[in-house]
Design an enzyme around this catalytic site. Sequence first.
Site, PDB file in Angstrom:
ATOM      1  CB  SER A  72      -0.888   0.031   1.246  1.00 29.62           C
ATOM      2  OG  SER A  72      -1.584  -1.171   1.384  1.00 29.62           O
TER       3      SER A  72
HETATM    4  N1  SAH Z   1       0.010  -5.293   4.092  1.00 25.10           N
HETATM    5  C1  SAH Z   1       0.781  -5.609   2.901  1.00 25.10           C
HETATM    6  C2  SAH Z   1       0.045  -5.340   1.622  1.00 25.10           C
HETATM    7  C3  SAH Z   1      -1.185  -6.135   1.518  1.00 25.10           C
HETATM    8  S1  SAH Z   1      -1.786  -6.476  -0.111  1.00 25.10           S
HETATM    9  C4  SAH Z   1       2.119  -4.919   2.879  1.00 25.10           C
HETATM   10  O1  SAH Z   1       2.411  -4.127   3.793  1.00 25.10           O
HETATM   11  O2  SAH Z   1       2.896  -5.193   1.971  1.00 25.10           O
HETATM   12  C5  SAH Z   1      -3.044  -7.597   0.429  1.00 25.10           C
HETATM   13  C6  SAH Z   1      -2.553  -8.958   0.802  1.00 25.10           C
HETATM   14  O3  SAH Z   1      -3.642  -9.676   1.320  1.00 25.10           O
HETATM   15  C7  SAH Z   1      -2.031  -9.752  -0.393  1.00 25.10           C
HETATM   16  O4  SAH Z   1      -0.734 -10.202  -0.143  1.00 25.10           O
HETATM   17  C8  SAH Z   1      -3.038 -10.914  -0.481  1.00 25.10           C
HETATM   18  O5  SAH Z   1      -2.438 -12.127  -0.939  1.00 25.10           O
HETATM   19  C9  SAH Z   1      -3.505 -11.021   0.949  1.00 25.10           C
HETATM   20  N2  SAH Z   1      -4.770 -11.712   1.153  1.00 25.10           N
HETATM   21  C10 SAH Z   1      -5.904 -11.666   0.420  1.00 25.10           C
HETATM   22  N3  SAH Z   1      -6.857 -12.433   0.976  1.00 25.10           N
HETATM   23  C11 SAH Z   1      -6.325 -12.979   2.100  1.00 25.10           C
HETATM   24  C12 SAH Z   1      -6.810 -13.858   3.133  1.00 25.10           C
HETATM   25  N4  SAH Z   1      -8.051 -14.365   3.120  1.00 25.10           N
HETATM   26  N5  SAH Z   1      -5.971 -14.200   4.124  1.00 25.10           N
HETATM   27  C13 SAH Z   1      -4.711 -13.725   4.176  1.00 25.10           C
HETATM   28  N6  SAH Z   1      -4.193 -12.894   3.235  1.00 25.10           N
HETATM   29  C14 SAH Z   1      -4.992 -12.525   2.224  1.00 25.10           C
END
Ligand code: SAH
Length: 227
Positions: A72
């Site tokens: 993000s």
């Molecule tokens: N917080 C992260 C960015 C998140 S992007 C950072 O600082 O880099 C969103 C993430 O959520 C992605 O990696 C995606 O694979 C994950 N995601 C999506 N659905 C999910 C779920 N049900 N459980 C765990 N992770 C999930």
Amino acid sequence: MNSTVESQTNPPDSLAERRETLLDLLRQAGVHDARVLQAIRNVPREQFVAPALRAQAYANIALPLEYGQSISQPLMVAMMTQALGLTGTESVLEIGTGSGYQAAILAQCARSVVTIERWPGLAERAARLLGALGYTNVEVHIGDGTLGWPPAAPYDAILVTAAAPSVPEPLVAQLRLHGRLVVPVGSPEQQDLLLVVKQEHGLEQRALGICVFVPLIGAAAWRERFD
Ligand code: SAH
């Protein structure tokens, strides 16, 4: 008088200078929590992105990760963390580890962090990096974060960093009374960033602004086809 005229090409700003410029931008945009600003200063975002993207690490932009995911933009990370109102004593659950950057910011602002990622490759790399950077108060787990992580519940704060169709019920259940949950809720294209506070009489909910996150895929969110 002889004077040597040196060529005055400006060297590119160092990452440290770019980080200070970013901090100015965050302050102007309403990030005032000293703990959050210090965390942004302390966590080397350049380590959490691919080498080719390092020069852009302190631009206020989201950057791509593997598996179609993204880290993000720093203002969003800062605003979400600030909304949790952390004081350093909290246990925090993050859903969506991605690069691990947001987990590192949380680890600087709270006592302990559990973070869950559905892609094993991302979770493993984030765990390695967080370990190498010396974070001993972060646990990374592979799994469906829409179900939370019951072994360490209840949590003082929960942060979801992927877009949900509604507030995931298992996360509300794992939030401590008076705890705060920040989650983007809406369509896959656009969401409201919601702050949910668990009170005796029920949930208090406030919208903090419009945002765009990658979808939350799981049992208490969307199905695979949006991924
Ligand atoms: N917080 C992260 C960015 C998140 S992007 C950072 O600082 O880099 C969103 C993430 O959520 C992605 O990696 C995606 O694979 C994950 N995601 C999506 N659905 C999910 C779920 N049900 N459980 C765990 N992770 C999930």
